[in-house]
Write a protein that holds these residues in place. Structure first.
Motif, PDB file in Angstrom:
ATOM      1  N   LEU A 109      49.979  47.028  41.789  1.00  0.00           N
ATOM      2  CA  LEU A 109      50.062  47.356  43.209  1.00  0.00           C
ATOM      3  C   LEU A 109      48.802  48.058  43.693  1.00  0.00           C
ATOM      4  CD1 LEU A 109      51.687  47.539  45.840  1.00  0.00           C
ATOM      5  CD2 LEU A 109      52.543  49.735  45.039  1.00  0.00           C
ATOM      6  N   ILE A 110      48.327  49.036  42.929  1.00  0.00           N
ATOM      7  CA  ILE A 110      47.131  49.779  43.344  1.00  0.00           C
ATOM      8  C   ILE A 110      45.935  48.851  43.448  1.00  0.00           C
ATOM      9  CG2 ILE A 110      45.488  51.557  42.656  1.00  0.00           C
ATOM     10  CD1 ILE A 110      47.803  53.134  41.482  1.00  0.00           C
ATOM     11  N   VAL A 111      45.750  47.995  42.445  1.00  0.00           N
ATOM     12  CA  VAL A 111      44.604  47.082  42.456  1.00  0.00           C
ATOM     13  C   VAL A 111      44.733  46.061  43.580  1.00  0.00           C
ATOM     14  CG1 VAL A 111      43.374  45.325  41.109  1.00  0.00           C
ATOM     15  CG2 VAL A 111      44.154  47.426  40.008  1.00  0.00           C
ATOM     16  N   SER A 112      45.967  45.793  44.025  1.00  0.00           N
ATOM     17  CA  SER A 112      46.163  44.822  45.100  1.00  0.00           C
ATOM     18  C   SER A 112      45.644  45.326  46.438  1.00  0.00           C
ATOM     19  CB  SER A 112      47.656  44.484  45.239  1.00  0.00           C
ATOM     20  OG  SER A 112      48.354  45.550  45.845  1.00  0.00           O
ATOM     21  N   ALA A 113      45.268  46.608  46.518  1.00  0.00           N
ATOM     22  CA  ALA A 113      44.655  47.123  47.745  1.00  0.00           C
ATOM     23  C   ALA A 113      43.221  46.639  47.900  1.00  0.00           C
ATOM     24  CB  ALA A 113      44.699  48.647  47.749  1.00  0.00           C
ATOM     25  N   ASN A 114      42.755  45.860  46.947  1.00  0.00           N
ATOM     26  CA  ASN A 114      41.414  45.280  46.974  1.00  0.00           C
ATOM     27  C   ASN A 114      41.031  44.686  48.331  1.00  0.00           C
ATOM     28  OD1 ASN A 114      39.062  43.811  46.519  1.00  0.00           O
ATOM     29  ND2 ASN A 114      39.920  42.525  44.923  1.00  0.00           N
ATOM     30  N   PRO A 115      41.894  43.880  48.981  1.00  0.00           N
ATOM     31  CA  PRO A 115      41.475  43.190  50.208  1.00  0.00           C
ATOM     32  C   PRO A 115      41.013  44.101  51.336  1.00  0.00           C
ATOM     33  CG  PRO A 115      43.490  42.239  49.361  1.00  0.00           C
ATOM     34  CD  PRO A 115      43.236  43.468  48.563  1.00  0.00           C
ATOM     35  N   VAL A 116      41.733  45.198  51.577  1.00  0.00           N
ATOM     36  CA  VAL A 116      41.368  46.013  52.729  1.00  0.00           C
ATOM     37  C   VAL A 116      40.037  46.729  52.509  1.00  0.00           C
ATOM     38  CG1 VAL A 116      43.678  46.309  53.653  1.00  0.00           C
ATOM     39  CG2 VAL A 116      42.913  47.804  51.835  1.00  0.00           C
ATOM     40  N   PHE A 117      39.805  47.205  51.306  1.00  0.00           N
ATOM     41  CA  PHE A 117      38.539  47.877  51.029  1.00  0.00           C
ATOM     42  C   PHE A 117      37.384  46.868  50.986  1.00  0.00           C
ATOM     43  CE2 PHE A 117      41.752  50.726  49.220  1.00  0.00           C
ATOM     44  CZ  PHE A 117      41.431  51.888  49.915  1.00  0.00           C
ATOM     45  N   THR A 118      37.674  45.672  50.473  1.00  0.00           N
ATOM     46  CA  THR A 118      36.660  44.621  50.463  1.00  0.00           C
ATOM     47  C   THR A 118      36.282  44.236  51.886  1.00  0.00           C
ATOM     48  OG1 THR A 118      37.439  43.733  48.353  1.00  0.00           O
ATOM     49  CG2 THR A 118      36.165  42.257  49.754  1.00  0.00           C
ATOM     50  N   ALA A 119      37.267  44.194  52.793  1.00  0.00           N
ATOM     51  CA  ALA A 119      36.988  43.837  54.185  1.00  0.00           C
ATOM     52  C   ALA A 119      36.035  44.836  54.827  1.00  0.00           C
ATOM     53  CB  ALA A 119      38.295  43.773  54.978  1.00  0.00           C
ATOM     54  N   VAL A 135      40.854  47.296  60.923  1.00  0.00           N
ATOM     55  CA  VAL A 135      40.981  48.749  60.760  1.00  0.00           C
ATOM     56  C   VAL A 135      42.452  49.133  60.612  1.00  0.00           C
ATOM     57  CG1 VAL A 135      40.618  50.978  61.849  1.00  0.00           C
ATOM     58  CG2 VAL A 135      38.837  49.222  61.984  1.00  0.00           C
ATOM     59  N   ALA A 136      43.306  48.551  61.458  1.00  0.00           N
ATOM     60  CA  ALA A 136      44.742  48.827  61.370  1.00  0.00           C
ATOM     61  C   ALA A 136      45.299  48.355  60.035  1.00  0.00           C
ATOM     62  CB  ALA A 136      45.479  48.142  62.523  1.00  0.00           C
ATOM     63  N   GLY A 137      44.829  47.197  59.587  1.00  0.00           N
ATOM     64  CA  GLY A 137      45.276  46.678  58.297  1.00  0.00           C
ATOM     65  C   GLY A 137      44.865  47.582  57.148  1.00  0.00           C
ATOM     66  N   LEU A 138      43.645  48.116  57.227  1.00  0.00           N
ATOM     67  CA  LEU A 138      43.168  49.049  56.201  1.00  0.00           C
ATOM     68  C   LEU A 138      44.075  50.273  56.130  1.00  0.00           C
ATOM     69  CD1 LEU A 138      41.096  50.220  54.212  1.00  0.00           C
ATOM     70  CD2 LEU A 138      39.797  51.024  56.187  1.00  0.00           C
ATOM     71  N   LEU A 139      44.403  50.829  57.292  1.00  0.00           N
ATOM     72  CA  LEU A 139      45.256  52.020  57.328  1.00  0.00           C
ATOM     73  C   LEU A 139      46.654  51.722  56.794  1.00  0.00           C
ATOM     74  CD1 LEU A 139      44.215  53.508  60.799  1.00  0.00           C
ATOM     75  CD2 LEU A 139      43.524  54.283  58.520  1.00  0.00           C
ATOM     76  N   LEU A 140      47.199  50.561  57.178  1.00  0.00           N
ATOM     77  CA  LEU A 140      48.527  50.199  56.684  1.00  0.00           C
ATOM     78  C   LEU A 140      48.519  49.995  55.172  1.00  0.00           C
ATOM     79  CD1 LEU A 140      49.754  47.738  59.458  1.00  0.00           C
ATOM     80  CD2 LEU A 140      50.784  49.940  58.850  1.00  0.00           C
ATOM     81  N   GLY A 141      47.451  49.369  54.657  1.00  0.00           N
ATOM     82  CA  GLY A 141      47.353  49.167  53.217  1.00  0.00           C
ATOM     83  C   GLY A 141      47.320  50.485  52.472  1.00  0.00           C
ATOM     84  N   ILE A 142      46.533  51.425  52.987  1.00  0.00           N
ATOM     85  CA  ILE A 142      46.443  52.749  52.358  1.00  0.00           C
ATOM     86  C   ILE A 142      47.789  53.465  52.413  1.00  0.00           C
ATOM     87  CG2 ILE A 142      45.400  55.028  52.551  1.00  0.00           C
ATOM     88  CD1 ILE A 142      42.860  53.662  53.528  1.00  0.00           C
ATOM     89  N   ILE A 143      48.473  53.373  53.572  1.00  0.00           N
ATOM     90  CA  ILE A 143      49.773  54.031  53.729  1.00  0.00           C
ATOM     91  C   ILE A 143      50.792  53.446  52.742  1.00  0.00           C
ATOM     92  CG2 ILE A 143      51.744  54.291  55.280  1.00  0.00           C
ATOM     93  CD1 ILE A 143      49.707  54.488  57.583  1.00  0.00           C
ATOM     94  N   GLY A 144      50.820  52.109  52.642  1.00  0.00           N
ATOM     95  CA  GLY A 144      51.787  51.465  51.758  1.00  0.00           C
ATOM     96  C   GLY A 144      51.583  51.824  50.298  1.00  0.00           C
ATOM     97  N   VAL A 145      50.333  51.714  49.835  1.00  0.00           N
ATOM     98  CA  VAL A 145      50.031  52.051  48.444  1.00  0.00           C
ATOM     99  C   VAL A 145      50.262  53.540  48.205  1.00  0.00           C
ATOM    100  CG1 VAL A 145      48.208  52.167  46.705  1.00  0.00           C
ATOM    101  CG2 VAL A 145      48.414  50.147  48.150  1.00  0.00           C
ATOM    102  N   ALA A 254      39.478  35.529  50.062  1.00  0.00           N
ATOM    103  CA  ALA A 254      39.816  35.408  48.639  1.00  0.00           C
ATOM    104  C   ALA A 254      40.491  36.676  48.135  1.00  0.00           C
ATOM    105  CB  ALA A 254      38.558  35.111  47.818  1.00  0.00           C
ATOM    106  N   SER A 255      39.974  37.826  48.553  1.00  0.00           N
ATOM    107  CA  SER A 255      40.567  39.089  48.122  1.00  0.00           C
ATOM    108  C   SER A 255      41.980  39.257  48.663  1.00  0.00           C
ATOM    109  CB  SER A 255      39.700  40.265  48.587  1.00  0.00           C
ATOM    110  OG  SER A 255      38.423  40.212  47.988  1.00  0.00           O
ATOM    111  N   ALA A 256      42.278  38.583  49.777  1.00  0.00           N
ATOM    112  CA  ALA A 256      43.608  38.714  50.384  1.00  0.00           C
ATOM    113  C   ALA A 256      44.710  38.264  49.443  1.00  0.00           C
ATOM    114  CB  ALA A 256      43.672  37.903  51.678  1.00  0.00           C
ATOM    115  N   TYR A 257      44.398  37.347  48.539  1.00  0.00           N
ATOM    116  CA  TYR A 257      45.424  36.860  47.622  1.00  0.00           C
ATOM    117  C   TYR A 257      45.903  37.939  46.664  1.00  0.00           C
ATOM    118  CZ  TYR A 257      43.819  32.449  49.505  1.00  0.00           C
ATOM    119  OH  TYR A 257      43.463  31.442  50.360  1.00  0.00           O
ATOM    120  N   HIS A 258      45.143  39.023  46.540  1.00  0.00           N
ATOM    121  CA  HIS A 258      45.579  40.116  45.677  1.00  0.00           C
ATOM    122  C   HIS A 258      46.827  40.795  46.232  1.00  0.00           C
ATOM    123  CE1 HIS A 258      42.371  40.489  42.611  1.00  0.00           C
ATOM    124  NE2 HIS A 258      41.678  39.820  43.513  1.00  0.00           N
ATOM    125  N   PHE A 259      47.110  40.618  47.516  1.00  0.00           N
ATOM    126  CA  PHE A 259      48.313  41.219  48.059  1.00  0.00           C
ATOM    127  C   PHE A 259      49.565  40.429  47.691  1.00  0.00           C
ATOM    128  CE2 PHE A 259      45.744  43.961  50.740  1.00  0.00           C
ATOM    129  CZ  PHE A 259      46.487  45.113  50.676  1.00  0.00           C
TER     130      PHE A 259
END
Length: 306
Positions: A109-119, A135-145, A254-259
């Motif tokens: 799960l933690i590594v799956s946050a790859n897409p937002v930081f890569t973006a 930006v909103a997606g990045l914040l949501l990804g951080i909140i979820g993880v 490509a990184s999005a598939y990590h989610f």
């Protein structure tokens, strides 16, 4: 009887990309389970050194027999060697160290946050646009993880020390993704993957036998099976698919598939390792999934035309 000439209907060409994506997600997510099994019976750095070295020797040996070694320039070989430090030695070295005290499901799960930081880094270094949705997606990804990490720590099922190693592992794969796109090696991905694996194995070699003890290895059938999967399915096939997706889809997409990895990783961890999954864990995946949708959602035609 009609005498009208028959018209040949062109056949739609088969697109293997969805198959590649599905296979990549299955291999990458199950690798966390295989890694958890491996580090149970073998020190992580020794396991990884053997894994990378064998995978690199196999790939480069086959390439030499097929006369493909010249398909990679010295410049591209150097790029793949650098990627071996980021994508192999650091990413998995730190990740497997964390897996000793972190569940396979949480590690994935933690590594799956790859897409937002890569973006975010892709916007800074690759010129990809960073809109309000990203930006909103990045914040949501951080909140979820963050929600799931906080929940696991409050239960005491995963250690803070292991989580820090896993977060450092995440940073390494993000940097490796950006470096691949920045340097854009032109040569054979197959040969390049061999160079990357061998470089990762050589980089870990002195640390493996300095910080670990060979006597801690517990020979077992499950260790052999996990090691075989990690070499063939992880280091060879999964990374080859990953580089292909990076070239075809771009860094952010490509990184999005990590989610897709968290639900698959938790499913495999439950099936194989018997890891317990709670409703709160699944609730944390919701903002993460919404975040990646916002990060990777194509801009509307109106927005693109302005």
């Amino acid at each position: 009887m009609s005498l009208a000439p028959s018209i040949a209907v062109p056949r739609t060409a088969f697109n293997p990309l969805p198959l590649y994506i599905g296979l990549f997600c299955l291999l990458w997510s199950f690798a966390f389970v295989a890694g958890k099994i491996g580090v149970t019976d073998c020190p992580p750095l020794i396991l990884l050194t053997a894994r990378f070295s064998l995978a690199g020797i196999l790939i480069l040996g086959i390439s030499a027999l097929r006369g493909e070694m010249s398909s990679l320039s010295w410049r591209d070989a150097g790029v793949f060697a650098i990627l071996g430090l980021a994508n192999n030695a650091l990413y998995l070295g730190l990740g497997y160290t964390g897996l000793q005290t972190v569940s396979a499901g949480l590690g994935g799960l933690i590594v799956s946050a790859n897409p937002v930081f890569t973006a975010v880094l892709a916007a800074a270094f690759l010129g990809e646009s960073l809109t309000w949705r990203k930006v909103a997606g990045l914040l949501l990804g951080i909140i979820g993880v963050g929600f799931i990490v906080w929940h696991r720590m409050s239960l005491g099922t995963d250690s803070f020390h292991g989580i820090l190693f896993t977060l450092a592992s995440l940073a390494s794969i993000v940097v490796g993704t950006i470096l691949f796109k920045v340097f854009a090696p032109k040569g054979s991905l197959w040969v390049g993957n061999g160079v990357q694996n061998l470089a990762g194995g050589l980089a870990l070699l002195p640390f493996a036998f300095t910080l670990s003890d060979v006597g801690d290895i517990v020979p077992s059938a499950r260790l052999v099976g996990a090691f075989a999967f990690l070499v063939l399915g992880g280091s060879i096939l999964a990374y080859l698919l990953w580089f292909h997706l990076l070239k075809v889809c771009g860094a952010t997409a490509a990184s999005a598939y990590h989610f897709l990895m968290p639900p698959l990783g938790m499913l495999f961890a439950w099936m194989v390792l018997g890891e317990h999954v709670e409703i709160r864990d699944l609730m944390g995946i919701v903002p993460v999934a919404l975040g990646i949708y916002l990060v990777t959602r194509p801009a509307s035609k109106t927005a693109r035309s302005t």
